[in-house]
Design a protein around this motif. Structure first.
Motif, mmCIF file in Angstrom:
data_model
loop_
_atom_site.group_PDB
_atom_site.id
_atom_site.type_symbol
_atom_site.label_atom_id
_atom_site.label_comp_id
_atom_site.label_asym_id
_atom_site.label_seq_id
_atom_site.Cartn_x
_atom_site.Cartn_y
_atom_site.Cartn_z
ATOM 1 N N ARG A 76 36.326 13.977 41.479
ATOM 2 C CA ARG A 76 36.044 13.914 40.026
ATOM 3 C C ARG A 76 35.927 12.458 39.591
ATOM 4 O O ARG A 76 35.070 12.070 38.812
ATOM 5 C CB ARG A 76 37.192 14.558 39.221
ATOM 6 C CG ARG A 76 37.305 16.041 39.321
ATOM 7 C CD ARG A 76 38.236 16.598 38.236
ATOM 8 N NE ARG A 76 37.515 17.073 37.072
ATOM 9 C CZ ARG A 76 36.866 18.228 36.998
ATOM 10 N NH1 ARG A 76 36.850 19.027 38.034
ATOM 11 N NH2 ARG A 76 36.220 18.571 35.900
ATOM 12 N N VAL A 77 36.865 11.633 40.150
ATOM 13 C CA VAL A 77 36.908 10.223 39.749
ATOM 14 C C VAL A 77 35.571 9.546 40.080
ATOM 15 O O VAL A 77 35.002 8.836 39.249
ATOM 16 C CB VAL A 77 38.083 9.495 40.464
ATOM 17 C CG1 VAL A 77 37.978 7.994 40.265
ATOM 18 C CG2 VAL A 77 39.412 10.013 39.938
ATOM 19 N N VAL A 78 35.042 9.805 41.300
ATOM 20 C CA VAL A 78 33.788 9.150 41.697
ATOM 21 C C VAL A 78 32.665 9.546 40.743
ATOM 22 O O VAL A 78 31.850 8.713 40.317
ATOM 23 C CB VAL A 78 33.410 9.509 43.160
ATOM 24 C CG1 VAL A 78 32.072 8.899 43.529
ATOM 25 C CG2 VAL A 78 34.478 9.011 44.120
ATOM 26 N N ILE A 79 32.628 10.829 40.362
ATOM 27 C CA ILE A 79 31.553 11.278 39.461
ATOM 28 C C ILE A 79 31.720 10.648 38.081
ATOM 29 O O ILE A 79 30.748 10.174 37.471
ATOM 30 C CB ILE A 79 31.512 12.826 39.400
ATOM 31 C CG1 ILE A 79 31.107 13.358 40.793
ATOM 32 C CG2 ILE A 79 30.542 13.308 38.335
ATOM 33 C CD1 ILE A 79 31.223 14.838 40.956
ATOM 34 N N LEU A 80 32.946 10.584 37.617
ATOM 35 C CA LEU A 80 33.189 9.943 36.311
ATOM 36 C C LEU A 80 32.812 8.453 36.366
ATOM 37 O O LEU A 80 32.228 7.909 35.425
ATOM 38 C CB LEU A 80 34.663 10.105 35.907
ATOM 39 C CG LEU A 80 35.087 11.533 35.518
ATOM 40 C CD1 LEU A 80 36.595 11.646 35.410
ATOM 41 C CD2 LEU A 80 34.426 11.963 34.190
ATOM 42 N N GLN A 81 33.132 7.832 37.485
ATOM 43 C CA GLN A 81 32.769 6.400 37.636
ATOM 44 C C GLN A 81 31.241 6.244 37.616
ATOM 45 O O GLN A 81 30.707 5.286 37.061
ATOM 46 C CB GLN A 81 33.336 5.836 38.952
ATOM 47 C CG GLN A 81 34.835 5.587 38.895
ATOM 48 C CD GLN A 81 35.424 5.250 40.261
ATOM 49 O OE1 GLN A 81 34.808 5.527 41.295
ATOM 50 N NE2 GLN A 81 36.622 4.700 40.265
ATOM 51 N N THR A 82 30.540 7.210 38.237
ATOM 52 C CA THR A 82 29.072 7.174 38.248
ATOM 53 C C THR A 82 28.547 7.276 36.810
ATOM 54 O O THR A 82 27.629 6.546 36.402
ATOM 55 C CB THR A 82 28.511 8.327 39.110
ATOM 56 O OG1 THR A 82 29.137 8.270 40.381
ATOM 57 C CG2 THR A 82 27.009 8.235 39.262
ATOM 58 N N ILE A 83 29.132 8.206 36.035
ATOM 59 C CA ILE A 83 28.714 8.354 34.621
ATOM 60 C C ILE A 83 28.939 7.031 33.898
ATOM 61 O O ILE A 83 28.067 6.535 33.169
ATOM 62 C CB ILE A 83 29.517 9.497 33.931
ATOM 63 C CG1 ILE A 83 29.149 10.853 34.584
ATOM 64 C CG2 ILE A 83 29.276 9.495 32.437
ATOM 65 C CD1 ILE A 83 29.966 12.031 34.075
ATOM 66 N N PRO A 105 46.712 9.105 36.716
ATOM 67 C CA PRO A 105 46.114 7.813 36.349
ATOM 68 C C PRO A 105 44.639 7.640 36.753
ATOM 69 O O PRO A 105 43.813 7.343 35.898
ATOM 70 C CB PRO A 105 46.990 6.797 37.074
ATOM 71 C CG PRO A 105 48.277 7.497 37.317
ATOM 72 C CD PRO A 105 47.975 8.952 37.434
ATOM 73 N N ASP A 106 44.283 7.873 38.051
ATOM 74 C CA ASP A 106 42.904 7.562 38.475
ATOM 75 C C ASP A 106 41.884 8.361 37.674
ATOM 76 O O ASP A 106 40.863 7.850 37.199
ATOM 77 C CB ASP A 106 42.723 7.880 39.974
ATOM 78 C CG ASP A 106 43.436 6.855 40.832
ATOM 79 O OD1 ASP A 106 43.923 5.867 40.252
ATOM 80 O OD2 ASP A 106 43.525 7.049 42.056
ATOM 81 N N TRP A 107 42.164 9.658 37.535
ATOM 82 C CA TRP A 107 41.232 10.576 36.873
ATOM 83 C C TRP A 107 41.093 10.204 35.394
ATOM 84 O O TRP A 107 39.995 9.974 34.876
ATOM 85 C CB TRP A 107 41.784 12.008 37.067
ATOM 86 C CG TRP A 107 41.063 13.102 36.356
ATOM 87 C CD1 TRP A 107 39.779 13.083 35.913
ATOM 88 C CD2 TRP A 107 41.596 14.388 36.008
ATOM 89 N NE1 TRP A 107 39.469 14.280 35.318
ATOM 90 C CE2 TRP A 107 40.560 15.101 35.365
ATOM 91 C CE3 TRP A 107 42.833 15.003 36.200
ATOM 92 C CZ2 TRP A 107 40.743 16.399 34.906
ATOM 93 C CZ3 TRP A 107 43.000 16.301 35.763
ATOM 94 C CH2 TRP A 107 41.964 16.994 35.106
#
Length: 1652
Positions: A62-69, A104-106
């Motif tokens: 999820r974190v990687v996708i949010l970072q992409t957004i 935290p990360d998410w």
């Protein structure tokens, strides 16, 4: 492009977003960003969808996708539609708050999206966030965190909302029970306060300039109240720190009355935190903000807090600072800022506090106080002005501290004080002295040691800092010039400052130059006024002594001399012009020298000359007497530096020479003798030299003073037998006597020659003798004291030298010579034979050498004794590197001292031998010296031989230089000397070899003189000996052999016949020398001698043969045995026939005797030819091996060599080793070459026989024997280039072994073709019959040889082409697979060797190659490989008409091999395709074929095998014209070069553009071909295929999209994104990034909308 494809693709990327390989993750992110930048709404929608559809996705994913957004939003926020922005805000807000727990990360990733959007759409964001920030409800942790982040990233957008936010937040603070919520509120309040302060500081840029600080005061105070009164007491350290930080920031926004009211509570609270927390930086920063806010508003209540404040701040500033740990450095600086703040309000109190703290002797406390003091001096200049004297007085206490850390801080403070005018005040000179004292520190550590405490300040570090400070004060603080000049001169003379001399001189030079240049009157120093300064005389003497040891005390020599030059007018006005002339050349010498390279003796002489000239120039007796008196007084300061003191004595001696006041001279001599430390050798020598120099002008006075001192109280003691027990007092007396004995020697040496002879016996020797021998109860007792011995030896040597000088002018009989020599020899005999610990030997020999020239001459027995004692006493010493056992009374010498002692001792012996030889320069005189050295020449120890030969070389050179040939004397010992010395030219010890050549050269030069040639006559042959020395440096035996031989030729030429016999029999003795090398040399010299002069020794031949026969059987060294065998053969060559019959049947392998005999047979060309022909005939008809079945092995047979052919091959090999066999070897070369080559073929893989006669034969390498024979034959036939090339390529080793035999034979053929062409016709003729041989191994060897010959044009030139081609055609159908392969290779080689003949044989060649490509019985595909390779070469030269009809047929045959797993086959098939292209140009069929394989070639440009890549580049370059596109043709020809690296990505990108442009109709075919490679077995090729598709897509226009099956591409790429190889996954993700061009298009070209 179909929506489902897009979906599939984006989903695949989103699936891969959490790939375990970081590079793949990164590429997925980039591809998503690329797609997102093109279609932000669409891609963001897909990301949102993905997250919504996968609620249970792992957090990291999820974190990687949010970072992409976040990435997409940050890059192009302006292009995202308003609805999409709202939807993203909603998604991020939901993701952030979905879990009530903190993840935290998410949640941070979601928060970051909101912050990124907030930079542009703050109102939308606030609307969303405030909806989750409702009064009365505790918000989510990350809601508050996001507000804090927004206030940081968008100050101007957020501050207008803050009043309302604060209003809502205040009630929430009471609801926060969890520490993490308290933390996030505190952090937010801190950020809010900082943002408000930034906003207020930049109101001119703010959107609302009406905002005021008091706007927020009413909200900030209640928040402060909660944080300070409640949360600051938390047990959680992280929370406490954040609260403290927030309190610091909030203070600036509080109302003045509230702040004033709170200060008495805030400050103690913050101070108390230091104890509870380890991270002090935040606390100090907060405290600093509180203090700044208090000082800015002029707080009155702050004074009540001063005591506690100063106490804690001082503790903090005294804490250690670790510069590798930034927080400790930042804390230190914040604390210093606190002190600066306080200094603005309470300067007096603060300074008094700091100065009181300086009195505390605690190291840390002092360091802290000094840090504050320095900070205040630099930062609060005006405040400190009135306190200068107070500070000056207070700094004295820490100056007395012993800690280097404290001293370092003191220096920093002094440096600051200097820049602010403190040093000019009274007491400032103490600070200068402190700096100088620390410039003089000695090293803490010896070289190589390291400090253990990382904080430690070593003496070296402190000293360097002081050097730099002194330099800075001199050069940058102008007003200090008068403080430092001339007062720094004071520090030059006390010995405790000696290590500071260099920086002091440098500073004084700078100051002096500046004052002199500006004509400043203060440049002239009035020494009467400056009472503390040393006198000009003392200054001059100090700087001169410094200069004598220029590299001591950190290199103080050059600075001392330079300063002396600048001070000239201040020392004495007369010196200026002299020193300006004399000192610069001395400085130049120092610049070019190092401590090791400086000639110390010469340097001292130069300085003493400078002193002498200076005194002459000053020309003022009173000044000179004053100098003598002060210098003598100054001696005691050098009691710990005796070398320097010794030089000062010499200076005093030179001064007294120029002093005309006899009373002063007498007084100074008395003072010198009285005060000297006689127990030290260096000082005794110094005193003696000084007194000797004085005697040059005052001989009478000096002798009188020495005599007077000799009778003085220093020597009086009661005569009692107990004095023999040597009390301490007696030892002292003997040392004083030693000094006096040395003084007398130096007086004799330095006194004027015309006055000294009359004084030698009466005054000088009598006094020396009196002091050396003591009478006890009337009995004369000789001393055993080493010091006195050494003094006596040196002194007698000086006297002898002095007498020699005088005797040149006046005749004189030195009656006590023999007596003195006897005494000297007793000293040597008393020395231990096994070690060299004292200089007795070298001093005795030097003294004897000085005595030898004086009359009367020694008798024969005395000379013999002298030589025997000295030579044996020196030569028998252990080597220099030997460390003797330490005895009680001896100190072990260090290696440097030992080296010097050895060097001096050997040099002294050589001088003595020369002086003895000078008494009789005749052959007998030479022999009388040489007989003592002779036995040492053949010692078993290297160092003893080296000493003996070196000594011989020196005495022979001396003999030659002083030779005066009278009458017709013959040099009767020449033969004996040459016989002893010539074998040493090959000694294993290089130094012995070189010296031996010198000896022989000198002996022959002496012989020339005896023959009557003049002194300047140069004999060419003798002169040629000197260059031989260089060759002897090379220990290679062959070089030594040749050199000895050359040497003998010269000796032979010059040797008189009567001397020959002596020489030969001496050389027989040399055959059993202790050194093997010298035995070899003896045999070489003997051989050369007998070849050249043996004719004159007929009568001695029987005796010589007898001796040699005995020697040959007892000498073990192989080389000597070989050489002696040659000697026998030289003397008995006519009897050679008797040996032949015994050889063939000797046991194998041959022993050295047999080998020597065989070798000797080669000496006679006629016999050699007969033997060679007979053996070749036998080899032809005898079976080379038999197949023997092994008993243990099932079925397998071993090839075993037959004995006779093997023995004959060995024999021929040995015979050819003889250089004389060249003639038969050349005349029978073709037959021998063929014979050995065929023999080699029959020997590979064959083992040696093991029958009874040949027990050891199994150790023979059968093929190795044949190879050796072949190699020796080539060398003998002088085919040097052939042998050289074969050696370089290791071909001999290759030929021997079965696995590499063909390669070896190929190399042989290649080299023969290149470098021995004319010999080939006869060789080919001899080899042809063997091609039909029954032995397959022989057919393979000959076919391999012929096959390679066809590779070279020489066979056409020699008209051998038809013979070779016919043979190859026949071999194509040979039963042996290997022979067939070699035959195909040979046929292909014609294209390289004789391309013009290719068309003549076109039909046969094409038939052979075609059948080769279809070969079934070809296990390793070797024949196929050769056929394709050969065809490739042949095609280059065939006419089109010969190939035209076969092009497509061949192409079809090649195609299956393009993807072969075998790298070589792949490579050769691609090359062949390239070569076919010229026959297909203009043929549509061929063009189609090229397009068929184009994709394969393009993808193999990244083949893992570099040779395949090279082949692809070649094939594409040559096929380029056939492709049918000018742009592609140009591109292939420009970019695909072997030597150029290819940027594959750029290349494929450009290429796809041209393919789309020029061949739109073939796009369907291309992309299907590429997709097939998605399953290639090479990951590099799969990755390249993905790249190809990616670039094809990115460059494709909409109208061509219909040519592509997007569904297949998508599926393929999705699969590649799951490839096991990360490189492939990266490229697949990259390719997906290129889909952005077609995301809005249906397969039929219609645009679609993807927005929700």
């Amino acid at each position: 492009m179909d929506d489902t494809d897009v979906e599939q693709l984006t989903l695949a990327l989103l699936d891969a977003a959490n790939d375990k390989d970081s590079e793949v993750q990164e590429q997925v992110r980039k591809s998503m960003l690329t797609l997102g930048k093109q279609q932000p709404d669409r891609v963001l929608a897909m990301c949102q969808d993905y997250l919504l559809k996968h609620p249970k996705l792992v957090v990291s994913h999820r974190v990687v996708i949010l970072q992409t957004i976040e990435l997409i939003v940050s890059s192009i926020i302006a292009e995202i539609s308003a609805p999409r922005i709202k939807s993203i805000i909603s998604l991020a807000s939901d993701e952030m708050t979905r879990s009530k727990e903190v993840v935290p990360d998410w949640q941070q990733a979601a928060s970051n999206i909101l912050v990124a959007v907030g930079n542009k759409h703050i109102n939308d964001i606030m609307e969303e966030i405030l909806s989750k920030f409702q009064p009365g409800i505790l918000p989510h942790f990350f809601v508050v965190q996001t507000l804090a982040s927004l206030s940081d990233s968008n100050v101007y957008g957020m501050v207008p909302f803050l009043n309302a936010i604060l209003g809502t937040m205040l009630p929430m603070l009471g609801m926060a029970k969890q520490d993490n919520m308290k933390w996030v509120f505190s952090s937010a309040l801190c950020h809010f306060s900082d943002s408000i302060l930034e906003y207020l500081a930049n109101l001119d840029k703010a959107p609302d300039p009406t905002v005021r600080k008091d706007t927020f005061a009413s909200e900030i105070y209640p928040a402060f109240d909660v944080l300070f009164n409640s949360w600051l007491q938390s047990r959680e350290p992280k929370l406490r720190m954040t609260v403290a930080e927030a309190v610091g920031s909030m203070c600036h926004l509080m109302a003045r009355d509230k702040l004033e009211e709170q200060i008495p509570r805030i400050i103690p609270a913050i101070l108390s935190m230091y104890k509870k927390n380890n991270e002090h930086y935040v606390i100090s920063k907060s405290l600093c903000q509180v203090l700044d806010a208090s000082v800015n508003m002029g707080s009155r209540v702050l004074e009540t807090q001063m005591e506690g404040l100063l106490f804690v701040l001082h503790q903090q500033v005294s804490a250690p600072v670790d510069y590798s740990d930034p927080p400790t450095v930042k804390n230190h600086n914040e604390v210093l800022r606190c002190f600066s703040s306080l200094a603005n309000l309470f300067p007096d109190r603060l300074v008094m506090y700091v100065l009181q703290k300086l009195e505390n002797s605690n190291e840390r406390s002092r360091m802290g106080s000094l840090a504050v003091l320095r900070h205040l001096i630099n930062s609060s200049t005006s405040t400190m002005e009135a306190k200068k004297l107070l500070i000056l007085a207070s700094i004295r206490q820490p100056m007395a501290d012993h800690s280097n850390k404290v001293k370092k801080r003191v220096i920093q403070v002094i440096s600051a004080m200097a820049h602010h005018g403190y040093l000019e005040l009274e007491g400032g000179e103490l600070l200068v002295r402190f700096i100088v004292q620390n410039c003089a520190l000695h090293d803490t550590y010896q070289r190589g040691q390291r400090p253990t405490d990382p904080e430690e300040v070593t003496n070296e570090a402190l000293r360097t800092m002081c050097d730099n400070t002194l330099h800075l004060l001199t050069t940058t603080v102008g007003r200090l010039a008068d403080v430092l000049w001339p007062k720094l001169l004071y520090y030059l003379t006390p010995s405790q400052y000696s290590n500071a001399t260099t920086p002091l001189c440098k500073s004084l030079i700078v100051l002096g130059n500046k004052k002199k240049h500006n004509q400043d009157p203060s440049f002239r120093i009035d020494f009467t006024q400056e009472v503390n300064l040393p006198s000009p005389q003392t200054l001059m003497i100090r700087l001169l002594v410094n200069a004598a040891f220029p590299f001591s005390n950190r290199g103080h020599g050059a600075p001392s001399l330079s300063l002396l030059q600048i001070l000239s007018v201040n020392i004495h006005p007369n010196t200026e012009s002299l020193w300006d002339k004399e000192i610069p050349p001395l400085l130049s010498v120092l610049e070019e020298s190092t401590d090791e390279s400086l000639n110390k003796r010469q340097w001292d002489e130069n300085l003493l000359k400078l002193l002498s000239k200076t005194l002459t120039t000053i020309d003022d007796d009173k000044w000179v007497c004053q100098l003598a008196t002060e210098a003598t007084t100054y001696l005691s300061t050098y009691n710990n530096a005796l070398e320097e003191k010794s030089f000062l004595y010499r200076c005093i001696g030179v001064t007294l020479q120029q002093c005309f006041n006899k009373e002063v001279v007498k007084k100074q001599l008395q003072e010198i003798l009285r005060a000297a430390q006689h127990h030290d050798a260096v000082e005794r020598e110094g005193v003696a030299m000084g007194i000797g120099l004085c005697a040059n002008s005052h001989l009478e006075g000096t002798l009188a003073k020495l005599d007077e001192f000799g009778k003085s109280d220093a020597f009086k003691k009661s005569p009692s037998i107990f004095n023999l027990l040597k009390e301490r007092n007696d030892v002292e007396v003997e040392k004083v006597k030693s000094t006096l004995i040395l003084c007398y020697g130096q007086v004799a040496l330095n006194a004027p020659p015309e006055k000294i002879l009359s004084r030698i016996d009466q005054d000088i020797l009598r006094s020396i003798s009196k002091h050396f021998n003591t009478k006890v109860l009337g009995i004369k007792v000789e001393t055993k004291d080493l010091t006195m011995k050494l003094s006596l030896i040196q002194s007698v040597g000086f006297i002898a030298k002095a007498v020699s000088e005088c005797v040149k002018k006046q005749g004189y009989i030195f009656s006590r010579k023999q007596e003195l020599i006897a005494v000297m020899l007793d000293f040597i005999k008393a020395e231990p034979a096994d070690s060299l610990r004292t200089p007795v030997r070298h001093l005795v020999m030097t003294t004897c050498a000085n005595l030898m020239p004086l009359d009367p001459a020694l008798g024969e027995n005395e000379s013999f004794d002298l030589l025997k004692v000295c030579v044996n006493g020196v030569f028998s010493l252990p080597p220099e590197t030997h460390t003797p056992e330490k005895t009680k009374e001896d100190e072990i010498l260090d290696p440097k001292q030992r080296k010097t002692l050895y060097k001096d001792t050997l040099a002294a012996l050589q001088e003595l031998l020369k002086s003895i030889l000078d008494r009789d320069t005749s052959p007998d005189g030479l022999q009388s010296v040489f007989k003592h050295i002779e036995s040492w020449l053949s010692s078993g120890l290297d160092h003893e031989r080296e000493r003996a030969v070196t000594a011989t070389a020196h005495i022979l050179a001396h003999y030659l230089d002083n030779l005066n040939v009278k009458n017709m004397v013959s040099f009767h010992n020449l033969g004996a000397l040459l016989g002893r010395l010539s074998p040493r030219c090959s000694d294993p010890h290089p130094a012995v070899r070189t010296a031996a050549v010198d000896c022989i050269y000198t002996l022959l030069c002496i012989q020339l003189r005896y023959e009557g040639f003049s002194l300047d006559y140069k004999d060419e042959s003798v002169e040629n000996l000197l260059p031989l020395k260089e060759r002897l440096e090379n220990p290679d035996h062959s070089v030594l052999y040749k050199t000895c031989s050359d040497l003998t030729k010269v000796m032979t030429k010059r040797l008189p016949q009567p001397q020959l016999t002596t020489l030969v029999f001496m050389l027989f003795e040399g055959l059993v020398d202790s050194q093997t090398n010298c035995c070899r040399a003896s045999s070489v010299i003997l051989n050369t001698l007998l070849k050249n002069r043996g004719g004159g020794l007929q009568d001695l031949v029987p005796e010589m043969l007898e001796v040699l026969h005995v020697r040959l059987q007892s000498i073990t060294d192989e080389q000597v045995r070989v050489a002696v065998g040659q000697t026998v053969l030289i003397l008995a060559s006519q009897h050679l026939q008797t040996v032949i019959n015994t050889l063939v049947n000797q046991p194998l392998p041959y022993d050295s005797w047999t080998s020597e005999m065989w070798m000797a047979l080669g000496a006679d060309p006629v016999v050699a030819s007969q033997i060679i022909e007979m053996v070749m005939e036998k080899l032809l008809i005898t079976a080379p091996y038999v197949d023997k079945k092994e008993f243990m092995m099932r079925g397998g047979a071993t090839k075993v060599a037959t004995s006779q052919p093997l023995a004959m091959t060995c024999g021929l090999k040995e015979l050819l080793l003889n250089g004389q066999s060249q003639e038969p070897a050349v005349s029978l070369f073709p037959q021998l070459f063929s014979c050995f080559t065929v023999r080699l073929g029959a020997s590979v893989g064959v083992v040696a026989p093991k029958d009874n006669n040949t027990k050891h034969a199994s150790s023979i390498h059968v093929a190795g024997v044949a190879v050796d024979a072949l190699r020796i034959l080539l060398a003998r036939a002088q085919l040097d280039e052939v042998t050289k090339r074969l050696e370089e390529e290791n071909a001999w080793d290759a030929m021997k072994e079965q696995s590499t035999h063909i390669m070896g034979v190929t190399m042989l053929a290649r080299v023969m073709a290149k470098h021995a062409g004319p010999k080939l016709p006869a060789i080919v003729e001899c080899l042809c019959p063997s091609l039909n041989n029954i032995y397959e191994c022989q057919r393979i060897t000959v076919t391999a040889f012929f096959s390679e010959l066809l590779n070279h044009h020489v066979v056409t030139e020699l008209m051998l082409i038809d013979v070779l081609m016919n043979n190859m055609m026949e071999r194509v159908s040979d039963p042996s697979c290997t022979v067939r392969m070699l035959a195909v290779r040979g046929l292909g080689n014609i294209a390289v060797g004789s391309p013009e003949k290719v068309n003549k044989y076109a039909k046969e060649l094409l038939a052979a190659m075609s059948s080769g490509m279809e070969e079934k019985d070809d296990p390793g595909k070797l024949i196929i490989h050769e056929a394709m390779s050969g065809l490739s070469k042949v095609l280059l030269h065939l006419d089109k008409k010969n190939v035209h009809s076969l092009v497509v047929y061949i192409f079809m045959k090649i195609k299956p091999f393009l993807e072969s797993e075998n790298d070589d086959i792949r490579c050769v098939s691609i090359l062949l395709m390239g070569n076919l292209s010229k026959f297909g140009s203009g043929e549509p069929v061929f063009k189609d074929q090229i397009h068929n394989v184009l994709v394969s070639l393009l993808l193999h440009l990244v083949d893992p095998n570099p040779q395949v890549v090279k082949a692809c580049k070649y094939a594409m370059r040559v096929c380029a014209p056939v492709v049918g596109s000018e742009q592609i043709t140009t591109m292939f020809q420009n970019h695909l070069h072997d030597d150029k690296s290819l940027h594959y990505g750029e290349f494929i990108n450009d290429l796809t553009k041209y393919l789309i442009q020029d061949f739109p109709g073939m796009l369907n075919f291309y992309h299907i071909s590429v997709i097939q490679f998605f399953k290639s077995s090479w990951p590099e090729v799969r990755a390249a295929a993905a790249m190809f598709i990616g670039f094809l897509l990115s460059n494709l226009q909409q109208e061509h999209l219909s040519h592509l099956n997007m569904s297949t591409i998508t599926k393929g790429l999705v699969l590649l994104l799951q490839d096991p190889d990360p490189v492939v996954r990266v490229k697949a993700a990259e390719a997906m990034g290129h889909f952005h061009c077609h995301m809005n298009t249906h397969a039929d070209g219609r645009r679609v909308s993807f927005d929700q």
